[in-house]
Design a protein around this motif. Structure first.
Motif, short mmCIF file in Angstrom:
data_model
loop_
_atom_site.label_atom_id
_atom_site.label_comp_id
_atom_site.label_asym_id
_atom_site.label_seq_id
_atom_site.Cartn_x
_atom_site.Cartn_y
_atom_site.Cartn_z
N LYS A 428 -22.10 43.98 8.67
CA LYS A 428 -21.57 42.86 7.90
C LYS A 428 -20.05 42.77 7.91
N GLU A 429 -19.39 43.88 8.18
CA GLU A 429 -17.93 43.91 8.10
C GLU A 429 -17.25 43.52 9.41
N TYR A 430 -18.03 43.20 10.44
CA TYR A 430 -17.41 42.95 11.73
C TYR A 430 -16.60 41.66 11.75
N SER A 431 -17.16 40.57 11.25
CA SER A 431 -16.51 39.26 11.38
C SER A 431 -16.10 38.62 10.05
N LYS A 432 -17.06 38.52 9.14
CA LYS A 432 -16.88 37.67 7.96
C LYS A 432 -15.62 37.99 7.15
N PRO A 433 -15.26 39.27 6.93
CA PRO A 433 -14.07 39.53 6.10
C PRO A 433 -12.77 38.99 6.69
N TRP A 434 -12.77 38.64 7.98
CA TRP A 434 -11.52 38.28 8.65
C TRP A 434 -11.39 36.79 8.93
N PHE A 435 -12.41 36.01 8.54
CA PHE A 435 -12.33 34.57 8.73
C PHE A 435 -11.16 34.01 7.92
N GLY A 436 -10.38 33.17 8.56
CA GLY A 436 -9.29 32.48 7.88
C GLY A 436 -7.97 33.20 7.84
N THR A 437 -7.95 34.50 8.15
CA THR A 437 -6.69 35.26 8.09
C THR A 437 -6.24 35.74 9.47
N HIS A 438 -7.12 35.64 10.46
CA HIS A 438 -6.82 36.12 11.81
C HIS A 438 -6.78 34.96 12.79
N LYS A 439 -6.13 35.17 13.92
CA LYS A 439 -6.12 34.22 15.02
C LYS A 439 -7.04 34.73 16.13
N VAL A 440 -7.58 33.81 16.91
CA VAL A 440 -8.52 34.18 17.97
C VAL A 440 -7.79 34.45 19.27
N LEU A 441 -8.20 35.53 19.94
CA LEU A 441 -7.75 35.81 21.29
C LEU A 441 -8.96 35.75 22.21
N ARG A 442 -8.73 35.33 23.44
CA ARG A 442 -9.80 35.23 24.42
C ARG A 442 -9.43 36.03 25.67
N GLY A 443 -10.44 36.24 26.53
CA GLY A 443 -10.22 36.96 27.77
C GLY A 443 -10.59 38.42 27.65
N ALA A 444 -9.67 39.28 28.06
CA ALA A 444 -9.84 40.73 27.97
C ALA A 444 -8.58 41.38 28.51
N GLY A 445 -8.36 42.63 28.13
CA GLY A 445 -7.21 43.37 28.62
C GLY A 445 -7.60 44.37 29.70
N TRP A 446 -6.59 44.98 30.29
CA TRP A 446 -6.85 45.96 31.35
C TRP A 446 -7.60 47.19 30.84
N ALA A 447 -7.52 47.46 29.52
CA ALA A 447 -8.21 48.61 28.94
C ALA A 447 -9.55 48.23 28.30
N THR A 448 -10.00 47.00 28.52
CA THR A 448 -11.29 46.55 28.00
C THR A 448 -12.41 46.99 28.93
N SER A 449 -13.51 47.43 28.36
CA SER A 449 -14.67 47.79 29.18
C SER A 449 -15.35 46.54 29.71
N SER A 450 -15.65 46.54 30.99
CA SER A 450 -16.32 45.39 31.60
C SER A 450 -17.72 45.19 31.04
N LEU A 451 -18.31 46.22 30.48
CA LEU A 451 -19.65 46.08 29.92
C LEU A 451 -19.66 45.17 28.70
N LEU A 452 -18.55 45.11 27.99
CA LEU A 452 -18.48 44.36 26.75
C LEU A 452 -18.25 42.87 26.94
N ILE A 453 -17.59 42.49 28.02
CA ILE A 453 -16.88 41.22 28.03
C ILE A 453 -17.66 40.10 28.71
N ARG A 454 -17.33 38.87 28.33
CA ARG A 454 -17.90 37.64 28.89
C ARG A 454 -17.05 36.48 28.38
N ASN A 455 -17.31 35.28 28.88
CA ASN A 455 -16.47 34.12 28.51
C ASN A 455 -16.56 33.74 27.04
N THR A 456 -17.66 34.09 26.37
CA THR A 456 -17.83 33.66 24.97
C THR A 456 -17.25 34.66 23.97
#
Length: 477
Positions: A428-456
């Motif tokens: 429950k703590e993954y998303s909802k507590p941060w709505f409205g106070t954070h900005k969205v980033l998209r893509g992935a970084g060089w240290a991101t695991s390829s297993l995790l990532i996708r366009n959505t």
């Protein structure tokens, strides 16, 4: 793959990882990376200074094991806790961030033993299983993805605190295809486009649920992220001193010192006498340029990468930049940040040749359906840092945008908010507590695991954060 076999699609890539034998292998692989990221740190570095943007590495690796134990061994399998006081030490929901330096944590040796016990017990359960229910698969992948995200967070910590570049077996001496600049815009046609994940995705987080249509007007977006060289022109034009380019919130952030505690961490490279245990709240040196830039001998610009200053390379993407700085640059350049929907359309959309509008067909990754490769994207720690914005042309989107996955995360225009019909997941703590106070980033970084990532995938941080491997690309007004 050889012998005429095609590469797995992104969905297949993740489904293969969810098979018992491969899941156990991935869990060991991710744990080996976590341990390698702290293996060279001494006991003092394993605690480090108290900063709002990092955790004590000793706490962080213990938390990774606790999270795995909590969701797999305790929640899923109803086992008793392995640590009598584990929840009071490692539950990030209940343990206030600024108290984590004062906790009576287990020793390094005890922490490593706990991590090993949790992993071995989890894998014993996998080995005994003939398969997984959907619920079981969710929690195994949740724990695996969580560890992958914390490994990336440890890269932020090492950069923030000036620790050396970690020595990982995944690192390779790479000469990626392409390189240099990647100038210009591409045209994205308007249309109604599906944004977000669909139920056929093997695993998604609740903030990606569910796919919904959004009307998108035609727009132009940069082929590549803003480079050091492009941002240098903003710095040279005294962009950090001209209030007209900044939002009221951004100007207040800049006037207050612009992340003074990160500057304090940076200041040790100038031999300033600062107590690492103190928050040193009066240190408010005003930012005049990106946090890790400095002028070297002869006035040449340099950039700190982990524990070394290196010459500033103009064709590398700008990185370690806050949302406020991205917004100010856009105002100066007569540009704007893309919306989330625009970014996702540019990354996953295709052209309907008949109508000239966005096609309903979407891609799992910018380049198509096949899983990431070294040729297509800078992921998985292979390059040990960012590469030039012109690299990896094989990873272009259908419209010609480069590096929309891999290399750096990219800030988008709007606040992090739920999609229509949002329903909270068990974590429950993954998303909802941060709505409205954070900005969205998209893509992935060089240290991101390829297993995790996708366009959505939706990442999210507060707009003042400078430690993330984040930059941005711009749109025409």
């Amino acid at each position: 793959m050889s012998g005429g076999q095609s590469r797995p699609t992104g969905a297949e890539y993740l489904l293969r990882a969810a098979q018992p034998r491969e899941l156990a292998r991935k869990m060991r692989e991710f744990r080996a990376r976590t341990l390698a990221l702290v293996a060279d740190l001494d006991d003092r570095q394993m605690i480090g200074p108290r900063l709002a943007t990092v955790n004590p590495p000793l706490w962080e690796v213990g938390h990774v094991a606790w999270f795995q134990e909590f969701w797999i061994l305790r929640h899923l399998k109803r086992q008793r806790p392995l640590l009598q006081n584990g929840d009071r030490l490692y539950n990030s929901t209940d343990v206030a961030h600024d108290t984590r330096w004062e906790l009576l944590l287990p020793t390094r040796k005890e922490t490593l033993r706990y991590m090993e016990t949790v992993l071995d017990t989890s894998i014993e359960l996998i080995d005994a299983a003939r398969g997984f229910s959907q619920e079981e698969l969710y929690f195994y992948l949740l724990a695996l993805f969580h560890e992958g995200m914390h490994a990336e967070a440890l890269s932020y910590t090492r950069q923030t605190l000036g620790y050396p570049v970690p020595n990982l077996k995944e690192q390779r001496i790479l000469t990626p295809s392409g390189g240099g600049p990647c100038p210009g815009d591409v045209e994205i046609p308007g249309g109604t486009f599906l944004i977000g994940a669909t139920p056929d995705f093997p695993f998604v987080f609740d903030n990606e649920k569910w796919a919904h249509e959004e009307k998108i007007e035609p727009f132009r977006i940069a082929r590549a992220a803003v480079t050091n060289g492009e941002f240098l022109a903003f710095v040279a034009d005294n962009g950090y001193r001209q209030e007209r380019f900044w939002s009221p919130e951004g100007w207040r952030w800049l006037e207050s010192g612009g992340a003074p505690e990160l500057q304090r961490s940076f200041a040790k490279f100038f031999n300033k006498a600062l107590d690492e245990r103190s928050d040193n709240s009066e240190f408010k040196e005003r930012l005049e340029h990106p946090i890790y830039w400095q002028r070297g001998a002869g006035g040449a610009w340099q950039q700190r990468v982990f524990d070394q200053f290196v010459p500033l390379r103009e064709n590398l993407p700008l990185v370690h930049i806050s949302w406020y700085e991205a917004e100010a640059y856009c105002n100066w350049a007569g540009r704007r940040l893309p919306t989330e929907a625009e970014w996702e359309a540019a990354a996953s959309g295709t052209l309907d040749a008949t109508s000239g509008a966005l096609s309903p067909r979407r891609r799992y990754f910018p380049w198509g359906e096949e899983a990431p490769t070294i040729e297509r994207a800078n992921l998985d720690w292979h390059a040990s840092g960012v590469v030039e914005v012109g690299a990896h042309p094989d990873g272009d989107s259908a419209f010609g945008c480069r590096q929309m996955i891999g290399n750096i995360w990219e800030w988008t225009a709007q606040d992090f908010s739920p999609y229509p019909g949002f329903a909270i997941d068990p974590y429950k703590e993954y998303s909802k507590p941060w709505f409205g106070t954070h900005k969205v980033l998209r893509g992935a970084g060089w240290a991101t695991s390829s297993l995790l990532i996708r366009n959505t995938w939706r990442n999210f941080y507060t707009p003042d954060r400078l430690d993330v491997w984040a930059g941005f690309r711009t749109c025409a007004q």
